[in-house]
Design a protein around this motif. Structure first.
Motif, PDB file in Angstrom:
ATOM      1  N   TYR A 163     -45.471  15.552  70.263  1.00  0.00           N
ATOM      2  CA  TYR A 163     -46.540  15.236  71.217  1.00  0.00           C
ATOM      3  C   TYR A 163     -47.765  16.103  70.948  1.00  0.00           C
ATOM      4  O   TYR A 163     -47.653  17.292  70.686  1.00  0.00           O
ATOM      5  CB  TYR A 163     -46.044  15.461  72.646  1.00  0.00           C
ATOM      6  CG  TYR A 163     -47.057  15.146  73.706  1.00  0.00           C
ATOM      7  CD1 TYR A 163     -47.284  13.832  74.111  1.00  0.00           C
ATOM      8  CD2 TYR A 163     -47.794  16.159  74.303  1.00  0.00           C
ATOM      9  CE1 TYR A 163     -48.222  13.541  75.086  1.00  0.00           C
ATOM     10  CE2 TYR A 163     -48.740  15.876  75.276  1.00  0.00           C
ATOM     11  CZ  TYR A 163     -48.945  14.565  75.663  1.00  0.00           C
ATOM     12  OH  TYR A 163     -49.884  14.283  76.621  1.00  0.00           O
ATOM     13  N   ASP A 204     -59.836   7.373  83.169  1.00  0.00           N
ATOM     14  CA  ASP A 204     -58.879   8.435  83.528  1.00  0.00           C
ATOM     15  C   ASP A 204     -58.948   8.825  85.004  1.00  0.00           C
ATOM     16  O   ASP A 204     -58.226   9.702  85.454  1.00  0.00           O
ATOM     17  CB  ASP A 204     -59.054   9.667  82.641  1.00  0.00           C
ATOM     18  CG  ASP A 204     -60.337  10.442  82.916  1.00  0.00           C
ATOM     19  OD1 ASP A 204     -61.152  10.026  83.776  1.00  0.00           O
ATOM     20  OD2 ASP A 204     -60.541  11.473  82.254  1.00  0.00           O
ATOM     21  N   VAL A 232     -57.558   1.701  69.325  1.00  0.00           N
ATOM     22  CA  VAL A 232     -56.924   2.158  70.562  1.00  0.00           C
ATOM     23  C   VAL A 232     -57.701   1.646  71.771  1.00  0.00           C
ATOM     24  O   VAL A 232     -58.917   1.841  71.851  1.00  0.00           O
ATOM     25  CB  VAL A 232     -56.894   3.707  70.581  1.00  0.00           C
ATOM     26  CG1 VAL A 232     -56.401   4.235  71.908  1.00  0.00           C
ATOM     27  CG2 VAL A 232     -56.049   4.217  69.435  1.00  0.00           C
ATOM     28  N   VAL A 292     -52.234  16.368  72.156  1.00  0.00           N
ATOM     29  CA  VAL A 292     -53.313  15.881  73.011  1.00  0.00           C
ATOM     30  C   VAL A 292     -54.567  16.681  72.700  1.00  0.00           C
ATOM     31  O   VAL A 292     -54.491  17.860  72.349  1.00  0.00           O
ATOM     32  CB  VAL A 292     -52.945  15.980  74.518  1.00  0.00           C
ATOM     33  CG1 VAL A 292     -52.778  17.421  74.941  1.00  0.00           C
ATOM     34  CG2 VAL A 292     -53.952  15.255  75.385  1.00  0.00           C
ATOM     35  N   VAL A 302     -59.429   7.584  78.391  1.00  0.00           N
ATOM     36  CA  VAL A 302     -58.225   8.102  77.749  1.00  0.00           C
ATOM     37  C   VAL A 302     -57.588   6.994  76.907  1.00  0.00           C
ATOM     38  O   VAL A 302     -57.674   5.820  77.241  1.00  0.00           O
ATOM     39  CB  VAL A 302     -57.230   8.649  78.807  1.00  0.00           C
ATOM     40  CG1 VAL A 302     -56.738   7.561  79.732  1.00  0.00           C
ATOM     41  CG2 VAL A 302     -56.093   9.378  78.175  1.00  0.00           C
ATOM     42  N   GLY A 303     -57.012   7.399  75.787  1.00  0.00           N
ATOM     43  CA  GLY A 303     -56.310   6.462  74.918  1.00  0.00           C
ATOM     44  C   GLY A 303     -55.152   7.152  74.239  1.00  0.00           C
ATOM     45  O   GLY A 303     -55.084   8.383  74.194  1.00  0.00           O
ATOM     46  N   THR A 304     -54.229   6.372  73.705  1.00  0.00           N
ATOM     47  CA  THR A 304     -53.059   6.903  73.021  1.00  0.00           C
ATOM     48  C   THR A 304     -53.022   6.373  71.596  1.00  0.00           C
ATOM     49  O   THR A 304     -53.124   5.165  71.379  1.00  0.00           O
ATOM     50  CB  THR A 304     -51.761   6.494  73.756  1.00  0.00           C
ATOM     51  OG1 THR A 304     -51.818   7.017  75.083  1.00  0.00           O
ATOM     52  CG2 THR A 304     -50.529   7.012  73.039  1.00  0.00           C
ATOM     53  N   ASP A 345     -50.427   6.616  68.647  1.00  0.00           N
ATOM     54  CA  ASP A 345     -49.106   7.026  68.167  1.00  0.00           C
ATOM     55  C   ASP A 345     -49.116   7.066  66.636  1.00  0.00           C
ATOM     56  O   ASP A 345     -49.661   6.170  65.990  1.00  0.00           O
ATOM     57  CB  ASP A 345     -48.037   6.055  68.657  1.00  0.00           C
ATOM     58  CG  ASP A 345     -47.817   6.143  70.149  1.00  0.00           C
ATOM     59  OD1 ASP A 345     -47.897   7.253  70.704  1.00  0.00           O
ATOM     60  OD2 ASP A 345     -47.544   5.091  70.768  1.00  0.00           O
ATOM     61  N   THR A 359     -48.375  20.032  67.124  1.00  0.00           N
ATOM     62  CA  THR A 359     -47.618  19.245  68.091  1.00  0.00           C
ATOM     63  C   THR A 359     -46.495  20.085  68.701  1.00  0.00           C
ATOM     64  O   THR A 359     -46.141  21.138  68.174  1.00  0.00           O
ATOM     65  CB  THR A 359     -46.982  18.002  67.435  1.00  0.00           C
ATOM     66  OG1 THR A 359     -45.952  18.414  66.544  1.00  0.00           O
ATOM     67  CG2 THR A 359     -48.016  17.176  66.699  1.00  0.00           C
TER      68      THR A 359
END
Length: 112
Positions: free
Chosen positions: A33, A96, A91, A35, A102-104, A106, A28
């Protein structure tokens, strides 16, 4: 470090080659962060039941407790019947704009 792995769209894990496809380790940035891009995993049998599509995670950070978990996808019809899946880790995916999704996801680690 975010360590991820999952099966192929056909539901197979690459455990038998030196390529270890669909596995990766992401460091990260300073704010945590991360990806990555991948294909959507398939499903495979756990006994007589299909597991929902999922991605395995192992997350490590200095002075924190390691987390091992799985990400699922919102709306997967097999979440309710899976002994490990929860809606809280499902998620939602959105388009996109380039034909992909796309997904997040956390992640919060406990301090050691």
């Amino acid at each position: 470090v975010v360590d991820v792995w999952h099966c192929t769209p056909d539901g197979d894990y690459d455990n038998d080659t030196s390529a270890f496809e669909l596995r990766g380790r992401i460091r990260t940035d300073a704010s945590g962060y991360y990806v990555f891009s991948t294909v959507q995993p398939g499903r495979y049998l756990n006994g007589a039941e299909l597991r929902p599509m999922h991605i395995h995670y192992r997350v490590e950070a200095e002075d924190h407790i390691e987390l091992v978990t799985q990400l699922y996808f919102a709306g997967d019809e097999f979440i309710d019947s899976d002994p490990w899946a929860t809606e809280e880790r499902a998620v939602p995916l959105t388009d996109d704009g380039d034909g992909g999704l796309v997904g997040t996801f956390d992640i919060v680690l406990a301090v050691a």
